[in-house]
Design an enzyme around this catalytic site. Structure first.
Site, PDB file in Angstrom:
ATOM      1  N   ASP A  91     -26.765  10.821   2.954  1.00 28.81           N
ATOM      2  CA  ASP A  91     -25.446  10.833   2.331  1.00 28.81           C
ATOM      3  C   ASP A  91     -25.281  12.191   1.653  1.00 28.81           C
ATOM      4  OD1 ASP A  91     -23.173  10.559   0.796  1.00 28.81           O
ATOM      5  OD2 ASP A  91     -23.752   8.656  -0.118  1.00 28.81           O
ATOM      6  N   MET A  92     -24.377  13.009   2.155  1.00 29.21           N
ATOM      7  CA  MET A  92     -24.230  14.363   1.634  1.00 29.21           C
ATOM      8  C   MET A  92     -23.572  14.406   0.257  1.00 29.21           C
ATOM      9  SD  MET A  92     -25.851  16.122   3.671  1.00 29.21           S
ATOM     10  CE  MET A  92     -26.546  15.980   5.314  1.00 29.21           C
ATOM     11  N   ASN A 118     -21.227  20.208  10.105  1.00 31.84           N
ATOM     12  CA  ASN A 118     -20.017  19.627  10.660  1.00 31.84           C
ATOM     13  C   ASN A 118     -19.505  18.420   9.876  1.00 31.84           C
ATOM     14  OD1 ASN A 118     -18.191  18.637  13.023  1.00 31.84           O
ATOM     15  ND2 ASN A 118     -19.693  16.990  12.805  1.00 31.84           N
ATOM     16  N   HIS A 119     -20.289  17.875   8.957  1.00 30.57           N
ATOM     17  CA  HIS A 119     -19.951  16.607   8.306  1.00 30.57           C
ATOM     18  C   HIS A 119     -18.755  16.745   7.358  1.00 30.57           C
ATOM     19  CE1 HIS A 119     -22.758  18.736   5.635  1.00 30.57           C
ATOM     20  NE2 HIS A 119     -22.084  18.167   4.642  1.00 30.57           N
ATOM     21  N   TYR A 182      -8.633  17.874   1.492  1.00 30.30           N
ATOM     22  CA  TYR A 182      -9.338  18.343   2.689  1.00 30.30           C
ATOM     23  C   TYR A 182      -9.114  19.837   2.896  1.00 30.30           C
ATOM     24  CZ  TYR A 182     -10.572  18.717   7.654  1.00 30.30           C
ATOM     25  OH  TYR A 182     -11.123  19.101   8.846  1.00 30.30           O
ATOM     26  N   SER A 184      -8.423  22.076   0.746  1.00 26.71           N
ATOM     27  CA  SER A 184      -9.112  22.863  -0.280  1.00 26.71           C
ATOM     28  C   SER A 184     -10.583  23.050   0.059  1.00 26.71           C
ATOM     29  CB  SER A 184      -8.957  22.199  -1.650  1.00 26.71           C
ATOM     30  OG  SER A 184      -9.644  20.964  -1.707  1.00 26.71           O
ATOM     31  N   THR A 185     -11.220  22.020   0.603  1.00 24.36           N
ATOM     32  CA  THR A 185     -12.645  22.144   0.939  1.00 24.36           C
ATOM     33  C   THR A 185     -12.854  23.103   2.106  1.00 24.36           C
ATOM     34  OG1 THR A 185     -12.656  20.215   2.441  1.00 24.36           O
ATOM     35  CG2 THR A 185     -13.119  19.804   0.116  1.00 24.36           C
ATOM     36  N   ILE A 217      -8.030  17.546  16.743  1.00 26.87           N
ATOM     37  CA  ILE A 217      -9.003  17.085  17.733  1.00 26.87           C
ATOM     38  C   ILE A 217      -8.888  15.563  17.850  1.00 26.87           C
ATOM     39  CG2 ILE A 217     -11.422  17.099  18.425  1.00 26.87           C
ATOM     40  CD1 ILE A 217     -10.116  19.887  18.192  1.00 26.87           C
ATOM     41  N   ASP A 218      -9.046  15.071  19.050  1.00 31.36           N
ATOM     42  CA  ASP A 218      -8.772  13.650  19.314  1.00 31.36           C
ATOM     43  C   ASP A 218      -9.919  12.715  18.914  1.00 31.36           C
ATOM     44  OD1 ASP A 218     -10.646  14.179  21.271  1.00 31.36           O
ATOM     45  OD2 ASP A 218      -9.447  13.400  22.936  1.00 31.36           O
TER      46      ASP A 218
END
Length: 287
Positions: A91-92, A118-119, A182, A184-185, A217-218
């Site tokens: 868990d990041m 990528n998380h 999102y 902002s990150t 992205i799908d």
């Protein structure tokens, strides 16, 4: 459209293609046996990254929160040709887990050639209504853990002449409504790792940094949130993953997928009013 604008757009397209043609070619053999750590690999782009690396014969460690799903992805990676496919649940948002994951990969492989970050944490789609705690938590998952893992792996990547690959987003360059936390990150990622790229270059480091700017992205998560709300087309996660891998293998500083994201990025400086109009009308919103 005015003659000047047409010439300007044509010049951008020609310049973009010229850069593409002068890039190093992708050597698939270079990934055979490569030691790769991919985060956020249980679904979506991360899962597709794992499968592509497996097809190229890499050694892979994958991580995400759900252990059972990771086990299934790792098994498929082995069937696709991965020399090794290991997994570790993490868990990041936990202070110690980013280091734990990197240490696991270093211990099992004796080093790393690619660290692919990528998380992301879950993000609600809608107007921001003052939830500061969620922004703080999301920054921890989407940004601080990236910095933490990059630092932990940097010495190993230096020794292996390795690559640090950061999966970012067009929303890190073009702020969008309904995705303020999102965006902002992703902006933070671009700023930090853009600076790190320069610092490593100045030091003549062996480590390359590739920042990946992705459009819509799908993935299942993205389509569930905005699939019916946006006029922007979604592009295949598998193709996005392959673009990320080839860009990292070629040690390209920045990649854009699809290529139209590059045009969108520079349009905000050339045509800010037009860009803002498009951004505000690209998503259906019923107040």
């Amino acid at each position: 459209m005015g003659k000047f604008v047409k010439i300007l757009l044509l010049s951008v397209c020609v310049g973009f293609l010229a850069v593409k043609w002068t890039e190093p070619t992708f050597d698939a053999e270079s990934l055979k046996g490569a030691r790769v750590l991919v985060t956020g690999a249980s679904t979506g782009i991360g899962e597709q990254l794992a499968y592509h690396y497996a097809r190229f014969g890499a050694q892979i460690v994958i991580t995400a929160r759900r252990e059972k799903v990771l086990q299934q992805v790792a098994e498929k990676c082995k069937n696709l040709g991965a020399q090794q496919a290991l997994y570790i649940a993490a868990d990041m948002g936990n202070d110690s887990d980013p280091d734990k994951v990197v240490d696991f990969a270093l211990e099992r492989f004796g080093g790393l050639d690619y660290l692919v970050l990528n998380h992301i944490g879950p993000v609600p789609f809608g107007m921001w209504e003052g939830d500061v705690e969620h922004v703080r938590w999301l920054m921890k998952v989407n940004f601080f853990s990236y910095v933490q893992m990059a630092w932990r792996a940097l010495d190993s990547l230096e020794q292996s002449r390795g690559s640090l690959i950061i999966v970012s987003s067009l929303l890190g360059k073009l702020s969008s409504p309904f995705m303020a936390p999102y965006s902002s990150t992703k902006s933070a990622l671009n700023g930090f790792f853009g600076s790190l790229f320069h610092e490593l270059s100045i030091k003549k480091s062996n480590v390359s940094v590739t920042i990946c700017t992705l459009g819509v992205i799908d993935t299942e998560t993205a389509m569930a949130k905005i699939g019916d709300l946006t006029i922007i087309p979604a592009y295949p996660a598998s193709d996005a993953a392959l673009s990320i891998i080839t860009g990292g293998a070629k040690r390209t500083a920045e990649i854009y997928y699809p290529w139209l994201t590059y045009i969108a990025t520079i349009s905000k400086d050339w045509f800010p009013s037009v860009t803002n109009f498009f951004i505000q009308h690209a998503i259906k919103y019923d107040p």
